[in-house]
Design an enzyme around this catalytic site. Structure first.
Site, mmCIF file in Angstrom:
data_model
loop_
_atom_site.group_PDB
_atom_site.id
_atom_site.type_symbol
_atom_site.label_atom_id
_atom_site.label_comp_id
_atom_site.label_asym_id
_atom_site.label_seq_id
_atom_site.Cartn_x
_atom_site.Cartn_y
_atom_site.Cartn_z
ATOM 1 N N PHE A 181 0.780 -1.121 -0.048
ATOM 2 C CA PHE A 181 -0.003 -0.123 -0.014
ATOM 3 C C PHE A 181 0.739 1.291 0.002
ATOM 4 O O PHE A 181 1.926 1.107 0.411
ATOM 5 C CB PHE A 181 -1.117 -0.008 1.325
ATOM 6 C CG PHE A 181 -0.371 0.079 2.254
ATOM 7 C CD1 PHE A 181 -0.042 1.297 3.184
ATOM 8 C CD2 PHE A 181 0.147 -0.968 3.233
ATOM 9 C CE1 PHE A 181 0.701 1.363 4.291
ATOM 10 C CE2 PHE A 181 0.763 -1.123 4.440
ATOM 11 C CZ PHE A 181 1.115 0.238 5.092
ATOM 12 N N CYS A 182 0.250 2.436 -0.508
ATOM 13 C CA CYS A 182 1.009 3.685 -0.640
ATOM 14 C C CYS A 182 -0.299 4.720 -0.434
ATOM 15 O O CYS A 182 -1.548 4.330 0.034
ATOM 16 C CB CYS A 182 1.653 3.887 -1.707
ATOM 17 S SG CYS A 182 0.764 3.679 -3.198
ATOM 18 N N THR A 183 0.206 5.805 -0.677
ATOM 19 C CA THR A 183 -0.842 7.149 -0.377
ATOM 20 C C THR A 183 -1.950 6.938 -1.072
ATOM 21 O O THR A 183 -3.283 6.892 -0.536
ATOM 22 C CB THR A 183 -0.169 8.484 -0.500
ATOM 23 O OG1 THR A 183 1.043 8.572 0.234
ATOM 24 C CG2 THR A 183 -1.197 9.443 -0.490
#
EC number: 1.14.-.-
Length: 257
Positions: A181-183
């Site tokens: 996951f990331c922003t």
């Protein structure tokens, strides 16, 4: 005044990125928008803020182009424009990874929805009972503001350092279902593709990233806020901005330079 903040990206072939950049610059300036748009042969990445009518008109114009008809835009609100200027840039990549053999244009890596992930987090495993590992693809500055509970984080300062940093942990992930996951999801479009090409077929990407998760299911399973690269600094699970004036001042200096 209520300001609408948007984030969006789309991987699609753009044969004349400078022409598109000129068109976007003209429309954005007329609309009084602030923010940054990155354009490359591989697609477009947008962070824009403005009044509601201006934002709606801009995206209506952009999405009338068949290349961007499937563009998914994330929205949040603030009392001010979190960007000082309006910038449109042509770059080699819309998110720098520097792995020329990895291209989302050739196909996306599989993902998991926010609702499904929330269920997995509650159980601590996926639907097949396999243990779950959350893998944060962001850098240490971002992670300091918050991440998923118990997530694996990497000691990186730039996204280009992700492959090298992950190499030390691969054996620990072999028996797990890994959700990267990331922003907002754009980094994982490339990171998960690279991992799967590199032999890690047990990796998924969180659709919509952290902000999409907040928008759809709230903050369950997440500790803290999500860092964003503008004057809002970070958003809580209700997408409300944090006011940390030290970071705002630092951001303002970087905008001027």
């Amino acid at each position: 005044m209520v300001i609408i903040n948007t984030a969006a990206y789309h991987f699609v072939s753009i044969t004349q990125p400078q022409t598109l950049a000129d068109q976007i610059r003209a429309h954005g300036e007329i609309a009084g928008l602030k923010g940054t748009v990155l354009i490359a042969n591989e697609g477009i990445n947008l962070f824009l803020a403005g009044e509601k009518e201006a934002i709606n008109a801009f995206y209506a114009w952009l999405c009338a182009d068949v290349r961007f008809a499937a563009l998914h835009v994330k929205y949040s609100v603030s009392a001010y424009k979190p960007f000082a200027r309006f910038k449109v840039k042509v770059r080699p990549e819309i998110i720098s990874f520097r792995r020329g053999d990895i291209s989302p244009l050739q196909g996306r890596a599989p993902g998991v929805s926010a609702h499904t992930l929330r269920d997995w987090l509650r159980r601590g495993c996926d639907d097949n009972g396999r243990r779950l590992v959350m893998l944060d693809a962001r850098n240490q500055q971002e992670i300091a503001y918050g991440t998923f509970s118990g997530a694996m984080t990497l000691p990186i300062t730039k996204f280009t350092g992700f492959p090298g940093a992950l190499a030390h942990y691969r054996d620990l992930l072999s028996d797990a279902t890994v959700v990267s996951f990331c922003t907002g999801g754009i980094r994982c479009e490339k990171a998960v593709l690279w991992m799967r090409v590199d032999g890690m077929d047990n990796v998924l990407q969180l659709e919509g990233g952290i902000l999409g998760y907040f928008e759809q299911v709230g903050g369950e399973g997440y500790d803290g806020r999500c860092f964003v690269f503008d004057k809002r600094v970070a958003l809580d699970p209700q997408l409300r901005p944090l006011n940390d004036m030290r970071v705002v001042a630092s951001f303002a200096r970087s905008e001027i330079s």
